[in-house]
Design an enzyme around this catalytic site. Sequence first.
Site, PDB file in Angstrom:
ATOM      1  N   LEU B 288       0.800  -1.237   0.000  1.00 29.49           N
ATOM      2  CA  LEU B 288       0.000   0.000   0.000  1.00 29.49           C
ATOM      3  C   LEU B 288       0.830   1.284   0.000  1.00 29.49           C
ATOM      4  CD1 LEU B 288       0.302   0.446   3.191  1.00 29.49           C
ATOM      5  CD2 LEU B 288      -1.901  -0.691   3.382  1.00 29.49           C
ATOM      6  N   HIS B 289       2.093   1.189  -0.373  1.00 30.41           N
ATOM      7  CA  HIS B 289       2.903   2.416  -0.434  1.00 30.41           C
ATOM      8  C   HIS B 289       2.641   3.293   0.786  1.00 30.41           C
ATOM      9  CE1 HIS B 289       3.298   2.425  -5.145  1.00 30.41           C
ATOM     10  NE2 HIS B 289       4.097   1.552  -4.580  1.00 30.41           N
ATOM     11  N   VAL B 445      -3.083   5.675  -0.326  1.00 30.69           N
ATOM     12  CA  VAL B 445      -4.093   5.774  -1.378  1.00 30.69           C
ATOM     13  C   VAL B 445      -3.794   4.794  -2.516  1.00 30.69           C
ATOM     14  CG1 VAL B 445      -4.852   8.128  -0.929  1.00 30.69           C
ATOM     15  CG2 VAL B 445      -2.849   7.760  -2.349  1.00 30.69           C
ATOM     16  N   HIS B 446      -2.768   3.952  -2.336  1.00 28.83           N
ATOM     17  CA  HIS B 446      -2.393   2.992  -3.375  1.00 28.83           C
ATOM     18  C   HIS B 446      -2.420   1.590  -2.783  1.00 28.83           C
ATOM     19  CE1 HIS B 446       0.460   6.355  -5.081  1.00 28.83           C
ATOM     20  NE2 HIS B 446      -0.813   6.631  -5.291  1.00 28.83           N
ATOM     21  N   ILE B 447      -3.456   0.830  -3.020  1.00 29.82           N
ATOM     22  CA  ILE B 447      -3.424  -0.548  -2.525  1.00 29.82           C
ATOM     23  C   ILE B 447      -3.335  -1.512  -3.713  1.00 29.82           C
ATOM     24  CG2 ILE B 447      -4.438  -0.149  -0.265  1.00 29.82           C
ATOM     25  CD1 ILE B 447      -7.118  -0.934  -1.333  1.00 29.82           C
TER      26      ILE B 447
END
Lengths: 171, 509
Positions: B288-289, B445-447
């Site tokens: 997830l960054h 916000v990146h999964i």
Amino acid sequence: MTDATFRLPRPARQALTTLAAVVCPEAGQAGVALPDVVDHTERFLGSLAPLPRFAATVGLCWLEYSALFPAGARFSRLSTSAAEDHFARWWDNKTVRPLAETLAGLLGMSYYEQPAVQEQIGYLPDLWIERVTRDREATYGAAISDHQQTLRQRLQSNLAGPPSGEKGVVR
Amino acid sequence: MSRVFTAADWPDVIGGERKQRLFGQQVTLKCDTVIVGSGAGGAATAAELAERGQDVIVLEEGGYHTRFEAQTSKMVQMLYRDGGVTLAAGRPPVIVSEGRCVGGSTTVNGGMSWRTPEEILARWQTEHGLGELLSPVTEQIFERVERLISARLNDEHTIGRDNALLRDGAKQRGWKVIPNIRNQVHCAGSNNCAFGCPTGAKQSTLVSYLPRAMHFGARVFADCRVDRVLFRGKRAVGVSGSVARHDRQIRFRVLADRVVVAAGASQTPALLARSGIKHHQLGRNLALHPNTKVIALFDEPVRGYEGAHQLYQVREFEREGILMAAVNIPPAVVAMTLRSYGPRLHRLMQRYNDMVCAGLLVEDSVCGRVWTVPGGRPLMSYQISDFDAQRLQRGTILLCQLLFDVGATRIVLPFDGVADLTSPDDLQRLKSQPIDKHHVELSSVHIMCTARMGGDPKRHVCDPHGAVYDRQQLYVCDASLFPTPIGVNPMETVMALATRNAAHIAATA
């Protein structure tokens, strides 16, 4: 998935109302009614997933009754200064600090969402959006129309490959 | 038929009302391909398949919205899942924000349009059996995506003060800083990206891929939650679900020759699990960054909301897996995350217009997991590693150096219990103080990566074209497919994979 029917149980709402005065002590000066902040927070809780919503509700009930032993009354019955002291003890307690931060954060969010508060801190996004939207139309209206025309043309043509002569992306 | 159907259209417009009244049956629709999700993966797949003549239905759980404004909580409740605060369980928990509306996360993201880094493609090719990713074909696919979403640089005059400060600070230090390529047509710089573009400049799938898909005959339905994929034997033959109407529940089935799941990296594994897919890798490998942020106060007005969102990225530390950017956030969100209350919160917020909010993300070195809990909902768990926490601390120190260089006078840190920095000298204190990883503020916000694709059915849930192993005509087409995290914004990669996989689906249909 917002649950528009969500309502906090009475003890939780009472605790939230008292906590609002602790988190946002300058509400009166800003012309903000604390019940509006509390309503806003309750609505927001309704949009959360069931588990965090439940956790926040239980946390508020806990806050309400946690004052009984040290202060001899429920949190919502304390004077403002006693409520401040009680919440400060929560804040300084490592175990309940995350919960205290979450509850204060939710109220802080709702408070700074009030138009009067936003105006007071100089956050005026609507005016900005209105201005740049107008400027965009004035400066690039023709280019935007051209772009839309190009898109329509592409829809009419066979789009399996790139249209010839098109420039690549600037990198 | 060229419009998005909403809950209000059911069942009268859709058909089946009489049937439902008389026999209590559900509404049934038929098509060639049903796609679950209308974000980067779902919309791109829909357009590519519809253009090739397939009859496509897109089902989106969220609502259909076209008017966006700067009211934070109203917009997050309207456009995001769980009010924008889905939690990934861990110490600390990670706040994950995911779009849940027509257009998916592309409606609410910053529009960063970056190709997958070549070293990542090479790794996917060699370590995960995704043949020939480093090829002219991939290049053409990226070009096609960029054309369709109008990926380009912003006009110069939309650079806000916060982004200019970040750029200048990076340049002063000799660091690599690059302008972001974004999917936009003359972005006005309203800085409302995260709550929908009020001018329509951002070319989210809402205004790019979906209209295109509908032009070629695709039907798009909002407010439709899919409960499960239907199978005949091992072959996917459709989906079933319900329409979100307040007055009553309407059940539907969509029968199709194939099913494409593009519901995002938390919902996709849950939907597959609910539908009986039991692959042991499903839901694992969640990346997830993780990101964190600092808030820097300046002795000058910055007004971060005046100017386009996130126009630059500091790429100097890309090899370490660290990216930095200036990301303005509205006062309600700042107040929520400042971990303060009462007079201190008030004092800080009085200086909202003097703030630069700058964030950094790191490429994950560990994986989390998406569990499917009783009731069928996904639950993410993620425990940040010591290594990633150290990188976040290092990235924070570097970011603070940059911000002090350009005039910051106070910096609020994302580490619980660590005092604000008031001068560059304080950075020594931060450098020598080991940060407890449990006290870092994390968000994402990146999964990604929860139904990985690759050549090995034991290690991967999907084959190299997104088809779920051991099933027929069932595909995944979102960031779940990534074999590894990619270190940059994932939207364009998702669209490119969707374009590539849709061509394969069409060719084998």
